[in-house]
Design an enzyme around this catalytic site. Sequence first.
Site, PDB file in Angstrom:
ATOM      1  N   LYS A  38      16.772  35.266   8.070  1.00  0.00           N
ATOM      2  CA  LYS A  38      15.489  34.554   8.144  1.00  0.00           C
ATOM      3  C   LYS A  38      14.631  35.165   9.245  1.00  0.00           C
ATOM      4  CE  LYS A  38      14.766  30.262   9.988  1.00  0.00           C
ATOM      5  NZ  LYS A  38      13.496  30.134  10.722  1.00  0.00           N
ATOM      6  N   ASP A  65       9.964  33.153   6.797  1.00  0.00           N
ATOM      7  CA  ASP A  65       9.687  31.747   7.151  1.00  0.00           C
ATOM      8  C   ASP A  65       8.390  31.664   7.944  1.00  0.00           C
ATOM      9  OD1 ASP A  65       9.921  29.062   7.842  1.00  0.00           O
ATOM     10  OD2 ASP A  65      11.374  29.430   9.441  1.00  0.00           O
ATOM     11  N   LYS A  67       5.775  29.576   6.886  1.00  0.00           N
ATOM     12  CA  LYS A  67       5.239  28.218   6.664  1.00  0.00           C
ATOM     13  C   LYS A  67       3.716  28.235   6.497  1.00  0.00           C
ATOM     14  CE  LYS A  67       8.916  25.842   9.280  1.00  0.00           C
ATOM     15  NZ  LYS A  67       9.611  26.979   9.925  1.00  0.00           N
ATOM     16  N   ASP A  70      -3.000  26.579   4.404  1.00  0.00           N
ATOM     17  CA  ASP A  70      -4.413  26.983   4.490  1.00  0.00           C
ATOM     18  C   ASP A  70      -5.061  26.617   3.155  1.00  0.00           C
ATOM     19  OD1 ASP A  70      -6.822  28.431   5.184  1.00  0.00           O
ATOM     20  OD2 ASP A  70      -5.607  29.660   6.525  1.00  0.00           O
ATOM     21  N   THR A 124      10.692  18.632  11.478  1.00  0.00           N
ATOM     22  CA  THR A 124      11.664  17.760  12.161  1.00  0.00           C
ATOM     23  C   THR A 124      11.182  17.384  13.560  1.00  0.00           C
ATOM     24  OG1 THR A 124      12.867  19.794  12.551  1.00  0.00           O
ATOM     25  CG2 THR A 124      13.799  18.295  10.942  1.00  0.00           C
ATOM     26  N   ARG A 215      21.553  29.728  16.312  1.00  0.00           N
ATOM     27  CA  ARG A 215      22.307  29.924  17.553  1.00  0.00           C
ATOM     28  C   ARG A 215      23.832  29.920  17.454  1.00  0.00           C
ATOM     29  NH1 ARG A 215      18.310  25.778  20.310  1.00  0.00           N
ATOM     30  NH2 ARG A 215      18.335  25.171  18.113  1.00  0.00           N
TER      31      ARG A 215
HETATM   32  O1  C5P Z   1      19.587  27.843  16.137  1.00  0.00           O
HETATM   33  P1  C5P Z   1      19.470  26.861  15.015  1.00  0.00           P
HETATM   34  O2  C5P Z   1      20.659  26.883  14.076  1.00  0.00           O
HETATM   35  O3  C5P Z   1      19.141  25.469  15.487  1.00  0.00           O
HETATM   36  O4  C5P Z   1      18.223  27.408  14.173  1.00  0.00           O
HETATM   37  C1  C5P Z   1      17.680  26.691  13.089  1.00  0.00           C
HETATM   38  C2  C5P Z   1      16.518  27.442  12.503  1.00  0.00           C
HETATM   39  O5  C5P Z   1      15.943  26.653  11.472  1.00  0.00           O
HETATM   40  C3  C5P Z   1      15.402  27.780  13.477  1.00  0.00           C
HETATM   41  O6  C5P Z   1      14.841  29.029  13.058  1.00  0.00           O
HETATM   42  C4  C5P Z   1      14.410  26.666  13.270  1.00  0.00           C
HETATM   43  O7  C5P Z   1      13.101  27.051  13.563  1.00  0.00           O
HETATM   44  C5  C5P Z   1      14.569  26.403  11.776  1.00  0.00           C
HETATM   45  N1  C5P Z   1      14.183  25.076  11.312  1.00  0.00           N
HETATM   46  C6  C5P Z   1      14.721  23.904  11.844  1.00  0.00           C
HETATM   47  N2  C5P Z   1      14.296  22.689  11.367  1.00  0.00           N
HETATM   48  C7  C5P Z   1      13.385  22.630  10.382  1.00  0.00           C
HETATM   49  C8  C5P Z   1      12.846  23.794   9.827  1.00  0.00           C
HETATM   50  C9  C5P Z   1      13.263  25.020  10.330  1.00  0.00           C
HETATM   51  O8  C5P Z   1      15.590  23.953  12.722  1.00  0.00           O
HETATM   52  N3  C5P Z   1      13.024  21.448   9.889  1.00  0.00           N
END
Ligand code: C5P
Length: 240
Positions: A38, A65, A67, A70, A124, A215
């Site tokens: 991603k 990604d 998003k 517009d 979120t 992460r």
């Molecule tokens: O590090 P982690 O597993 O928390 O990363 C989750 C990824 O998913 C990040 O790139 C974050 O921006 C994305 N994301 C999220 N919640 C959402 C939409 C996207 O955590 N509702």
Amino acid sequence: MKASVYSAPRVVVALDYPEPRAAEHLVDRLAPDLCRLKVGKELFVRGGPQLVEKFQRRGFEVFLDLKFHDIPNTVAQACRAAAELGVWMVDLHAQGGLAMMEAAREAVASASKPPLLIAVTVLTSHDQAALNELGISETPARLAARLAALTARAGLDGVVCSAQEARALRKAHGERFCLVTPGIRPQGSAQDDQKRVLTPAQASAEGSDYLVIGRPITRAEDPVAVLEAINGELAEASSR
Ligand code: C5P
């Protein structure tokens, strides 16, 4: 099982790095049969389409990604550009509205290999207070369900959602509606800033098709070992 419709691998590694070099360093250790990638706003602004192409040349499928949100014509042209770049998945905001989503769908349909087009329902980071500030009195969950229905009506492929919403959305929109879920944490790994997390096996059981994981993999000492363990957990969960 859904794998016949949405092929493996199901883990999408979130390359949340400020520097293309750091992302490439991780990607050097990964393989296309283990995961998809991603690329979000931060990395794309610095690395550009060239970085996406670089990953694709190495055989990885990329979820772009960005998003988009517009006017219909602008989003449609951006989605067309993403399709021409050859990405596997691209997203936009369902709150851009029906006309915007339909224009985007039509724009990618003519591509030689159209990407999966999915919609973000409610961020979120938006809680009830944030929605109230926007003049929206619905709960985040109700708004998400309503926007997912609008996404389905626009003929898009699916939504980004919490794995905790996946079961209800699967029930409402059927097997072919693609559910992409962040907020995944393998048992025992740090929760970081994610509030409502599920394990990979739980997310799969709730109906998630693709699991966006950052992460727990990108900060691991051995990212490949973590990824292989997650893939093993998913294989076991889907054979039950
Ligand atoms: O590090 P982690 O597993 O928390 O990363 C989750 C990824 O998913 C990040 O790139 C974050 O921006 C994305 N994301 C999220 N919640 C959402 C939409 C996207 O955590 N509702």
